[in-house]
Design a protein around this motif. Structure first.
Motif, PDB file in Angstrom:
ATOM      1  N   SER A 199       0.811  -1.301  -0.053  1.00  0.00           N
ATOM      2  CA  SER A 199       0.050   0.033   0.001  1.00  0.00           C
ATOM      3  C   SER A 199       0.879   1.539  -0.036  1.00  0.00           C
ATOM      4  N   LEU A 200       2.205   1.473   0.543  1.00  0.00           N
ATOM      5  CA  LEU A 200       2.664   2.592   0.683  1.00  0.00           C
ATOM      6  C   LEU A 200       3.783   2.680  -0.429  1.00  0.00           C
ATOM      7  N   LEU A 201       3.726   1.716  -1.585  1.00  0.00           N
ATOM      8  CA  LEU A 201       4.733   1.866  -2.639  1.00  0.00           C
ATOM      9  C   LEU A 201       4.061   2.653  -3.790  1.00  0.00           C
ATOM     10  N   PRO A 202       4.335   3.947  -3.671  1.00  0.00           N
ATOM     11  CA  PRO A 202       3.530   4.725  -4.807  1.00  0.00           C
ATOM     12  C   PRO A 202       3.825   4.504  -6.280  1.00  0.00           C
ATOM     13  N   THR A 203       5.007   3.929  -6.581  1.00  0.00           N
ATOM     14  CA  THR A 203       5.199   3.582  -7.969  1.00  0.00           C
ATOM     15  C   THR A 203       4.585   2.470  -8.541  1.00  0.00           C
ATOM     16  N   ARG A 204       3.998   1.596  -7.373  1.00  0.00           N
ATOM     17  CA  ARG A 204       3.400   0.271  -7.843  1.00  0.00           C
ATOM     18  C   ARG A 204       2.092   0.338  -7.831  1.00  0.00           C
ATOM     19  N   ARG A 205       1.197   0.792  -8.832  1.00  0.00           N
ATOM     20  CA  ARG A 205       0.009   0.538  -8.914  1.00  0.00           C
ATOM     21  C   ARG A 205      -0.472  -0.105 -10.167  1.00  0.00           C
ATOM     22  N   GLN A 206      -1.647  -0.260 -10.331  1.00  0.00           N
ATOM     23  CA  GLN A 206      -2.291  -1.263 -11.119  1.00  0.00           C
ATOM     24  C   GLN A 206      -1.567  -0.659 -12.698  1.00  0.00           C
ATOM     25  N   ASN A 207      -1.660  -1.822 -13.561  1.00  0.00           N
ATOM     26  CA  ASN A 207      -0.990  -1.702 -14.742  1.00  0.00           C
ATOM     27  C   ASN A 207       0.403  -1.237 -14.640  1.00  0.00           C
ATOM     28  N   TYR A 208       1.040  -1.739 -13.790  1.00  0.00           N
ATOM     29  CA  TYR A 208       2.532  -1.748 -13.360  1.00  0.00           C
ATOM     30  C   TYR A 208       3.232  -2.598 -14.343  1.00  0.00           C
ATOM     31  N   MET A 209       4.400  -2.302 -14.763  1.00  0.00           N
ATOM     32  CA  MET A 209       5.234  -3.079 -15.791  1.00  0.00           C
ATOM     33  C   MET A 209       5.534  -4.407 -15.353  1.00  0.00           C
ATOM     34  N   PHE A 210       5.349  -4.538 -13.834  1.00  0.00           N
ATOM     35  CA  PHE A 210       5.709  -5.947 -13.629  1.00  0.00           C
ATOM     36  C   PHE A 210       4.677  -6.900 -12.869  1.00  0.00           C
ATOM     37  N   ASN A 211       4.611  -8.079 -12.959  1.00  0.00           N
ATOM     38  CA  ASN A 211       3.411  -8.987 -12.393  1.00  0.00           C
ATOM     39  C   ASN A 211       4.052  -9.294 -11.221  1.00  0.00           C
ATOM     40  N   ILE A 212       3.262  -9.106 -10.041  1.00  0.00           N
ATOM     41  CA  ILE A 212       3.736  -9.234  -8.656  1.00  0.00           C
ATOM     42  C   ILE A 212       2.811 -10.145  -8.033  1.00  0.00           C
ATOM     43  N   SER A 213       3.380 -11.274  -7.351  1.00  0.00           N
ATOM     44  CA  SER A 213       2.713 -11.833  -6.746  1.00  0.00           C
ATOM     45  C   SER A 213       3.259 -12.215  -5.120  1.00  0.00           C
ATOM     46  N   PHE A 214       2.402 -12.365  -4.051  1.00  0.00           N
ATOM     47  CA  PHE A 214       2.994 -12.576  -2.786  1.00  0.00           C
ATOM     48  C   PHE A 214       2.557 -13.901  -2.028  1.00  0.00           C
ATOM     49  N   VAL A 215       3.551 -14.549  -1.957  1.00  0.00           N
ATOM     50  CA  VAL A 215       3.231 -15.936  -1.338  1.00  0.00           C
ATOM     51  C   VAL A 215       3.427 -16.033   0.284  1.00  0.00           C
ATOM     52  N   ASP A 216       2.561 -16.498   1.014  1.00  0.00           N
ATOM     53  CA  ASP A 216       2.515 -16.321   2.565  1.00  0.00           C
ATOM     54  C   ASP A 216       2.038 -17.480   3.160  1.00  0.00           C
ATOM     55  N   ASN A 217       2.615 -18.410   3.591  1.00  0.00           N
ATOM     56  CA  ASN A 217       1.738 -19.779   4.173  1.00  0.00           C
ATOM     57  C   ASN A 217       2.951 -20.116   5.378  1.00  0.00           C
ATOM     58  N   GLU A 218       2.436 -21.293   5.869  1.00  0.00           N
ATOM     59  CA  GLU A 218       3.054 -21.771   7.235  1.00  0.00           C
ATOM     60  C   GLU A 218       4.418 -22.077   6.845  1.00  0.00           C
ATOM     61  N   ASN A 219       5.138 -22.362   5.693  1.00  0.00           N
ATOM     62  CA  ASN A 219       6.351 -22.724   5.410  1.00  0.00           C
ATOM     63  C   ASN A 219       7.059 -21.406   4.761  1.00  0.00           C
ATOM     64  N   GLU A 220       6.549 -20.434   4.166  1.00  0.00           N
ATOM     65  CA  GLU A 220       7.475 -19.455   3.439  1.00  0.00           C
ATOM     66  C   GLU A 220       6.762 -18.248   3.371  1.00  0.00           C
ATOM     67  N   SER A 221       7.419 -17.300   3.242  1.00  0.00           N
ATOM     68  CA  SER A 221       6.712 -15.844   2.741  1.00  0.00           C
ATOM     69  C   SER A 221       7.729 -14.989   2.017  1.00  0.00           C
ATOM     70  N   TYR A 222       7.304 -14.780   0.354  1.00  0.00           N
ATOM     71  CA  TYR A 222       8.156 -14.258  -0.397  1.00  0.00           C
ATOM     72  C   TYR A 222       7.350 -13.571  -1.392  1.00  0.00           C
ATOM     73  N   LEU A 223       8.065 -12.509  -1.901  1.00  0.00           N
ATOM     74  CA  LEU A 223       7.594 -11.795  -2.902  1.00  0.00           C
ATOM     75  C   LEU A 223       7.937 -12.123  -4.307  1.00  0.00           C
ATOM     76  N   LYS A 224       7.422 -12.307  -5.427  1.00  0.00           N
ATOM     77  CA  LYS A 224       7.578 -12.820  -6.668  1.00  0.00           C
ATOM     78  C   LYS A 224       7.222 -11.911  -7.654  1.00  0.00           C
ATOM     79  N   TYR A 225       8.258 -11.461  -8.617  1.00  0.00           N
ATOM     80  CA  TYR A 225       7.760 -10.344  -9.675  1.00  0.00           C
ATOM     81  C   TYR A 225       8.498 -10.729 -10.765  1.00  0.00           C
ATOM     82  N   SER A 226       7.927 -10.491 -11.983  1.00  0.00           N
ATOM     83  CA  SER A 226       8.430 -10.973 -13.303  1.00  0.00           C
ATOM     84  C   SER A 226       7.857  -9.841 -14.374  1.00  0.00           C
ATOM     85  N   PRO A 227       8.497  -9.212 -15.299  1.00  0.00           N
ATOM     86  CA  PRO A 227       8.307  -8.070 -16.146  1.00  0.00           C
ATOM     87  C   PRO A 227       7.171  -8.802 -17.363  1.00  0.00           C
TER      88      PRO A 227
END
Length: 189
Positions: free
Chosen positions: A50-78
């Motif tokens: 929410s506080l990243l002003p440069t990352r809005r919809q139609n951003y040039m990267f596909n962003i996904s966030f994984v959070d479960n009991e085993n791991e938490s990480y951010l994944k992005y790809s152009p």
């Protein structure tokens, strides 16, 4: 949980002061020396932090966030296969995303957080000042010199500055009574 840690300085890849971690509340936090938080990207809202002003919809990267009991990480790809990108925790304490565009000859800064270099907590160390409009950003207060000029030349300002002359407050002779004073520094925070 994954983290990014800065180099000690611009030449030494040993662990530096700054790290970027994913905290337990699903928000990114930047931490100084593992103990002092100085910036956060805010919580993940399902699409962006929410506080990243440069990352809005139609951003040039596909962003996904994984959070479960085993791991938490951010994944992005152009979206564009000709864009190469990397995220680094810089020795300056800024998290930076750099891109390499087709035909480019160098890495280009896409964004940095915190945006202002001087918003990095304790960047210039004890008795150091940070001025966004000068190069380098860090300088010593009047009456002080860098503790290690070699470190300062490698952009490692963490040692800060040391006093040039000893304080005379314990010396009560008439000649020394007027030497030690507080120095006002206007327009600072």
């Amino acid at each position: 949980h994954q983290s990014l840690t800065s180099w000690k300085n611009s030449k030494a890849p040993s662990l530096g002061l700054f790290s970027h971690i994913l905290d337990a509340n699903n928000s990114y936090g930047l931490w100084w020396n593992g103990s002092k938080q100085y910036w956060t990207s805010g919580p993940w809202n399902g699409e962006i932090f929410s506080l990243l002003p440069t990352r809005r919809q139609n951003y040039m990267f596909n962003i996904s966030f994984v959070d479960n009991e085993n791991e938490s990480y951010l994944k992005y790809s152009p979206y564009d296969p000709y864009i190469i990108s990397r995220v680094v925790m810089d020795v300056s304490g800024q998290l930076k995303q750099l891109t390499w565009l087709k035909g480019s000859l160098e890495w280009n800064l896409f964004w940095a957080q915190p945006e202002q270099q001087c918003d990095v907590y304790a960047l210039c160390g004890p008795f150091g000042t940070c001025n966004q409009n000068t190069q380098p950003f860090c300088n010593c207060l009047t009456g002080f010199n860098p503790k290690s000029i070699n470190d300062w030349n490698l952009s490692d300002y963490s040692g800060g500055c040391v006093r040039i002359a000893k304080l005379q407050c314990g010396n009560t002779t008439v000649a020394n009574q007027e030497k030690d004073r507080f120095w006002e520094i206007p327009n600072t925070r």
